[in-house]
Motif scaffolding. Sequence first.
Motif, PDB file in Angstrom:
ATOM      1  N   VAL A  82     -33.837  33.917   2.091  1.00 24.53           N
ATOM      2  CA  VAL A  82     -33.313  32.922   1.159  1.00 24.53           C
ATOM      3  C   VAL A  82     -34.429  31.970   0.734  1.00 24.53           C
ATOM      4  O   VAL A  82     -34.517  31.583  -0.440  1.00 24.53           O
ATOM      5  CB  VAL A  82     -32.123  32.167   1.784  1.00 24.53           C
ATOM      6  CG1 VAL A  82     -31.717  30.976   0.940  1.00 24.53           C
ATOM      7  CG2 VAL A  82     -30.937  33.106   1.967  1.00 24.53           C
ATOM      8  N   GLY A  83     -35.304  31.606   1.653  1.00 28.62           N
ATOM      9  CA  GLY A  83     -36.438  30.746   1.320  1.00 28.62           C
ATOM     10  C   GLY A  83     -37.353  31.385   0.290  1.00 28.62           C
ATOM     11  O   GLY A  83     -37.824  30.723  -0.643  1.00 28.62           O
ATOM     12  N   GLU A  86     -35.628  31.276  -3.087  1.00 27.76           N
ATOM     13  CA  GLU A  86     -35.728  29.925  -3.659  1.00 27.76           C
ATOM     14  C   GLU A  86     -37.125  29.668  -4.208  1.00 27.76           C
ATOM     15  O   GLU A  86     -37.292  29.034  -5.252  1.00 27.76           O
ATOM     16  CB  GLU A  86     -35.358  28.878  -2.613  1.00 27.76           C
ATOM     17  CG  GLU A  86     -33.882  28.838  -2.300  1.00 27.76           C
ATOM     18  CD  GLU A  86     -33.534  27.857  -1.193  1.00 27.76           C
ATOM     19  OE1 GLU A  86     -34.453  27.269  -0.569  1.00 27.76           O
ATOM     20  OE2 GLU A  86     -32.329  27.677  -0.949  1.00 27.76           O
ATOM     21  N   ASP A  87     -38.143  30.163  -3.523  1.00 30.15           N
ATOM     22  CA  ASP A  87     -39.514  30.030  -4.002  1.00 30.15           C
ATOM     23  C   ASP A  87     -39.684  30.747  -5.334  1.00 30.15           C
ATOM     24  O   ASP A  87     -40.350  30.246  -6.250  1.00 30.15           O
ATOM     25  CB  ASP A  87     -40.481  30.587  -2.957  1.00 30.15           C
ATOM     26  CG  ASP A  87     -41.938  30.430  -3.369  1.00 30.15           C
ATOM     27  OD1 ASP A  87     -42.322  29.317  -3.771  1.00 30.15           O
ATOM     28  OD2 ASP A  87     -42.688  31.426  -3.277  1.00 30.15           O
ATOM     29  N   PHE A  89     -37.347  31.252  -7.550  1.00 32.79           N
ATOM     30  CA  PHE A  89     -36.674  30.446  -8.567  1.00 32.79           C
ATOM     31  C   PHE A  89     -37.560  29.271  -8.995  1.00 32.79           C
ATOM     32  O   PHE A  89     -37.607  28.909 -10.170  1.00 32.79           O
ATOM     33  CB  PHE A  89     -35.318  29.950  -8.074  1.00 32.79           C
ATOM     34  CG  PHE A  89     -34.226  30.963  -8.207  1.00 32.79           C
ATOM     35  CD1 PHE A  89     -33.894  31.522  -9.427  1.00 32.79           C
ATOM     36  CD2 PHE A  89     -33.501  31.367  -7.097  1.00 32.79           C
ATOM     37  CE1 PHE A  89     -32.891  32.447  -9.562  1.00 32.79           C
ATOM     38  CE2 PHE A  89     -32.489  32.300  -7.204  1.00 32.79           C
ATOM     39  CZ  PHE A  89     -32.180  32.847  -8.442  1.00 32.79           C
TER      40      PHE A  89
END
Length: 162
Positions: A82-83, A86-87, A89
């Motif tokens: 998930v990290g 997000e990066d 995005f």
Amino acid sequence: MKISPEQIEALKLQQQQENKAKKVDGAAFGEFLNQEVQQGAAQKNSAASAPPVPGLQVNPLLQVQQAAQVQQTAQVSESEFVGKVEDLFGKLESYAQQLGSSGEGGLKQAYSTLEGIQGGVESLKKDWPGVQSENPELGSIVSELETVAVTEQIKFNRGDYV
């Protein structure tokens, strides 16, 4: 008309059967599904532990600790996944800002950012190959990111941003 105890028992039995059918068919289906998934996960965790050696006693606390470590590792890898999403995005937002800036330097930076996004999507797919089957929501996000990256590269190469 008199009501006999046999009729009352038959009626109670019939209502119990209807309630059981409604539980499985209705809102309780989610509960039933959760129970089945938890049983499957418990079987999976027990299968992941080492097989017992004949004549050797295994400490049950050790087995519980190993199961907790397996579960924690799965949570860490999902949070890491998930990290990274997000990066990506964040890189997409940076890419959009770079396209909005005037000048050729902005386009060069935007293209290198776009290549970084594509590399990030490829590494996500390589590092977590079964994400689509394990977590369809995260899998669909990865495929959407890949689609956006490929579309933007086509638009960039076509000259839409010049």
